[in-house]
Design a protein around this motif. Structure first.
Motif, PDB file in Angstrom:
ATOM      1  N   SER A 123      77.796  66.149 104.141  1.00  0.00           N
ATOM      2  CA  SER A 123      79.118  65.513 104.039  1.00  0.00           C
ATOM      3  C   SER A 123      79.431  65.104 102.612  1.00  0.00           C
ATOM      4  CB  SER A 123      79.165  64.268 104.927  1.00  0.00           C
ATOM      5  OG  SER A 123      79.140  64.647 106.270  1.00  0.00           O
ATOM      6  N   SER A 124      78.421  64.710 101.873  1.00  0.00           N
ATOM      7  CA  SER A 124      78.654  64.311 100.476  1.00  0.00           C
ATOM      8  C   SER A 124      79.155  65.515  99.679  1.00  0.00           C
ATOM      9  CB  SER A 124      77.367  63.761  99.851  1.00  0.00           C
ATOM     10  OG  SER A 124      76.966  62.600 100.532  1.00  0.00           O
ATOM     11  N   MET A 167      75.968  62.774  94.152  1.00  0.00           N
ATOM     12  CA  MET A 167      76.622  61.962  95.177  1.00  0.00           C
ATOM     13  C   MET A 167      75.759  61.951  96.432  1.00  0.00           C
ATOM     14  SD  MET A 167      80.629  61.918  95.659  1.00  0.00           S
ATOM     15  CE  MET A 167      80.879  63.361  96.587  1.00  0.00           C
ATOM     16  N   SER A 170      72.608  57.932 100.977  1.00  0.00           N
ATOM     17  CA  SER A 170      71.298  57.264 101.030  1.00  0.00           C
ATOM     18  C   SER A 170      70.712  57.042  99.644  1.00  0.00           C
ATOM     19  CB  SER A 170      70.321  58.130 101.837  1.00  0.00           C
ATOM     20  OG  SER A 170      70.184  59.401 101.207  1.00  0.00           O
ATOM     21  N   THR A 173      68.207  61.646  99.106  1.00  0.00           N
ATOM     22  CA  THR A 173      68.155  63.051  99.538  1.00  0.00           C
ATOM     23  C   THR A 173      67.347  63.892  98.540  1.00  0.00           C
ATOM     24  OG1 THR A 173      70.233  62.765 100.659  1.00  0.00           O
ATOM     25  CG2 THR A 173      69.608  65.025 100.173  1.00  0.00           C
ATOM     26  N   VAL A 219      73.589  58.349 112.164  1.00  0.00           N
ATOM     27  CA  VAL A 219      73.018  59.464 111.398  1.00  0.00           C
ATOM     28  C   VAL A 219      74.135  60.335 110.807  1.00  0.00           C
ATOM     29  CG1 VAL A 219      71.723  61.625 111.664  1.00  0.00           C
ATOM     30  CG2 VAL A 219      70.774  59.485 112.529  1.00  0.00           C
ATOM     31  N   LEU A 304      81.846  69.824 110.533  1.00  0.00           N
ATOM     32  CA  LEU A 304      80.439  69.397 110.585  1.00  0.00           C
ATOM     33  C   LEU A 304      80.278  68.232 111.562  1.00  0.00           C
ATOM     34  CD1 LEU A 304      77.495  69.435 109.493  1.00  0.00           C
ATOM     35  CD2 LEU A 304      78.239  67.861 107.709  1.00  0.00           C
ATOM     36  N   GLU A 308      77.728  68.077 114.692  1.00  0.00           N
ATOM     37  CA  GLU A 308      76.640  67.097 114.739  1.00  0.00           C
ATOM     38  C   GLU A 308      76.716  66.211 115.975  1.00  0.00           C
ATOM     39  OE1 GLU A 308      75.241  65.273 110.676  1.00  0.00           O
ATOM     40  OE2 GLU A 308      77.415  65.213 110.776  1.00  0.00           O
ATOM     41  N   VAL A 425      67.403  62.685 104.332  1.00  0.00           N
ATOM     42  CA  VAL A 425      66.604  63.913 104.317  1.00  0.00           C
ATOM     43  C   VAL A 425      65.762  63.892 103.039  1.00  0.00           C
ATOM     44  CG1 VAL A 425      66.674  66.422 104.509  1.00  0.00           C
ATOM     45  CG2 VAL A 425      68.426  65.057 105.623  1.00  0.00           C
TER      46      VAL A 425
HETATM   47  O1  M6R Z   1      72.520  60.595 102.018  1.00  0.00           O
HETATM   48  P1  M6R Z   1      73.261  61.839 101.589  1.00  0.00           P
HETATM   49  O2  M6R Z   1      74.703  61.609 101.402  1.00  0.00           O
HETATM   50  O3  M6R Z   1      72.641  62.466 100.368  1.00  0.00           O
HETATM   51  O4  M6R Z   1      73.069  62.844 102.781  1.00  0.00           O
HETATM   52  C1  M6R Z   1      73.526  64.156 102.678  1.00  0.00           C
HETATM   53  C2  M6R Z   1      73.504  64.843 104.027  1.00  0.00           C
HETATM   54  O5  M6R Z   1      72.203  64.894 104.511  1.00  0.00           O
HETATM   55  C3  M6R Z   1      74.405  64.107 105.035  1.00  0.00           C
HETATM   56  O6  M6R Z   1      75.712  64.003 104.568  1.00  0.00           O
HETATM   57  C4  M6R Z   1      74.388  64.853 106.366  1.00  0.00           C
HETATM   58  O7  M6R Z   1      75.020  66.099 106.245  1.00  0.00           O
HETATM   59  C5  M6R Z   1      75.035  64.018 107.463  1.00  0.00           C
HETATM   60  N1  M6R Z   1      74.318  64.219 108.687  1.00  0.00           N
HETATM   61  C6  M6R Z   1      76.483  64.338 107.656  1.00  0.00           C
HETATM   62  O8  M6R Z   1      77.058  63.618 108.673  1.00  0.00           O
END
Ligand code: M6R
Length: 428
Positions: A123-124, A167, A170, A173, A219, A304, A308, A425
């Motif tokens: 999403s980022s 960006m 969390s 990543t 999540v 997405l 999800e 992740v």
């Molecule tokens: O924490 P982040 O923004 O780096 O995470 C990136 C992706 O893992 C995160 O956006 C993921 O795609 C989500 N499950 C989307 O809803």
């Protein structure tokens, strides 16, 4: 990786949120550090040598993450969007004088930047797609967005005049973090747009702005995407004012930004209008999401989220790309959700819709409110408030996320913890 500490135990996690209800303090591990826990006592070693690290308190923000009156965190987080706007703009935008007042943005404007690359995942990444359009259109700076796992293994051609924006909600990543390391090693300018305060990516970047979206437990990312978009548009306006952007145009945009919390609240108050859409569309097992130009990133994001939350197959295309192949899949069993707001190549998208209708396709349109003549093109519509065309990427998300949540509920899905997914992740 963090070590959570409390009188009752010692915990290991990649995310403070995960231990916030059981631990009171935490210690952050750096690269090459190892933690040894024996009988509840922990020691941190770096290359075999013990290191002393000061623990930090877990703030009340993390400890109070609760669902309130909502069935799920995800719904609660979507309903917090008006607050997310306020938090992202506070101390950065003065709505009375319609000016940007922020030291980081001032410092950034003084840098010699002739190009921007945004590096992110999921999403980022999709928020980054929107950001590139804003940097080009508002600031006049060439911009690109890269999927972090691709950027990391692509040939890297460092440039001292490129601003590399990392960006991440969390801030942990793995692909984003490793890409950041690679860029830093070449001495390039790095900027973080991160939600979790003190996270690895936030600490590693040369400069940055937090999204201040608050704890995101679901999540599937929701409210933080709004925080990311808010920071990106502020950056675009601030950088633009040092270039060709006229003050009167900046003021007009800022005035419209000031209206966002109220307009989003109105969308949330009208969520009951989505019930028939949820009922009808929960029967389908395949979806297309279509959008173009400024709305393409938003369409990707909403596609997405449906995948999800509901585990339903959804694919996203730029509307103009439809006739180059995907049109072969259109029939009465595969609805298309088309993002088609006033001012974003609407006439072009209208022709794409006609191509779908000519093949018996079903079209759910996300349209600007009050435009009766437009509605006839669609089988069903979701209306969103009128807005400045440049702000249109914000508007389709709330209703489409709520539709995804509604369908997920009907299908009995675990909305806060979709199967097979993790919030952070932290491995490649
Ligand atoms: O924490 P982040 O923004 O780096 O995470 C990136 C992706 O893992 C995160 O956006 C993921 O795609 C989500 N499950 C989307 O809803």
């Amino acid at each position: 990786m963090i070590v959570g500490l409390s009188a009752d135990g010692t915990y290991l996690s990649s995310d403070i949120n995960a231990v916030s209800r059981v631990a009171t303090e935490f210690v952050t591990l750096e690269d090459h550090e190892i933690v040894r826990i024996i009988s509840g006592k922990y020691t941190i070693l770096s290359y075999g040598k013990e290191v002393n690290k000061v623990s930090e308190k877990i703030t009340s923000e993390f400890q109070t993450a609760h669902k309130g009156d909502y069935e799920t965190f995800t719904e609660k987080e979507i309903h917090e969007i008006p607050e997310v706007f306020r938090n992202a703009f506070t101390g950065r935008l003065n709505f009375e004088t319609q000016t940007i007042t922020n030291e980081t943005l001032d410092a950034l404007s003084d840098q010699e930047i002739d190009r921007i690359e945004i590096i992110a995942s999921g999403s980022s990444y999709f928020a980054g797609m929107v950001g590139t359009s804003w940097f080009k259109e508002i600031a006049g700076i060439p911009a690109d967005v890269r999927i972090s796992s691709e950027f990391l293994y692509d040939t890297f051609l460092p440039s001292k005049k490129t601003l590399y924006i990392f960006m991440s909600q969390s801030g942990e990543t793995a692909d984003v973090r490793e890409s950041l390391k690679m860029v830093k090693e070449k001495g390039c300018l790095t900027f973080g747009i991160v939600n979790v305060v003190g996270s690895t990516i936030a600490r590693m970047c040369d400069m940055g702005l937090y999204t201040h979206s608050g704890v995101e437990v679901g999540v599937a990312s929701t409210k933080n995407i709004i925080g990311q978009l808010s920071v990106l548009i502020l950056m675009a306006i601030s950088l633009g004012l040092k270039r060709e952007l006229q003050m009167k145009d900046a003021r007009e945009l800022i005035r419209h930004l000031g209206e966002l919390p109220e307009k989003f609240q109105k969308q949330l108050n009208n969520k009951h209008l989505l019930a028939p859409i949820i009922e009808k569309y929960s029967a389908f097992t395949n979806f297309f999401f279509l959008g173009r130009n400024l709305l393409y990133g938003t369409a990707q994001e909403c596609s997405l989220k449906l995948k999800e939350l509901t585990y339903i197959h959804a694919e996203c295309y730029s509307s103009g790309e439809l006739k180059h192949g995907p049109l072969a899949l259109i029939n009465s069993k595969m609805p298309s959700v088309v993002l088609n707001l006033k001012g974003v190549l609407r006439e072009k998208t209208n022709s794409n819709i006609k191509e779908i209708k000519a093949r018996n396709g079903i079209v759910l349109g996300v349209v600007t409110e009050g435009e009766q003549h437009q509605k006839d093109l669609y089988d069903d519509v979701i209306e969103v408030p009128t807005c400045h065309p440049l702000l249109s990427p914000f508007f389709p998300v709330t209703p489409l996320w709520l539709v995804a949540v509604g369908i997920a509920k009907k299908l009995g899905r675990d909305i806060d913890k979709p199967q097979n997914l993790a919030k952070s992740v932290t491995v490649e």
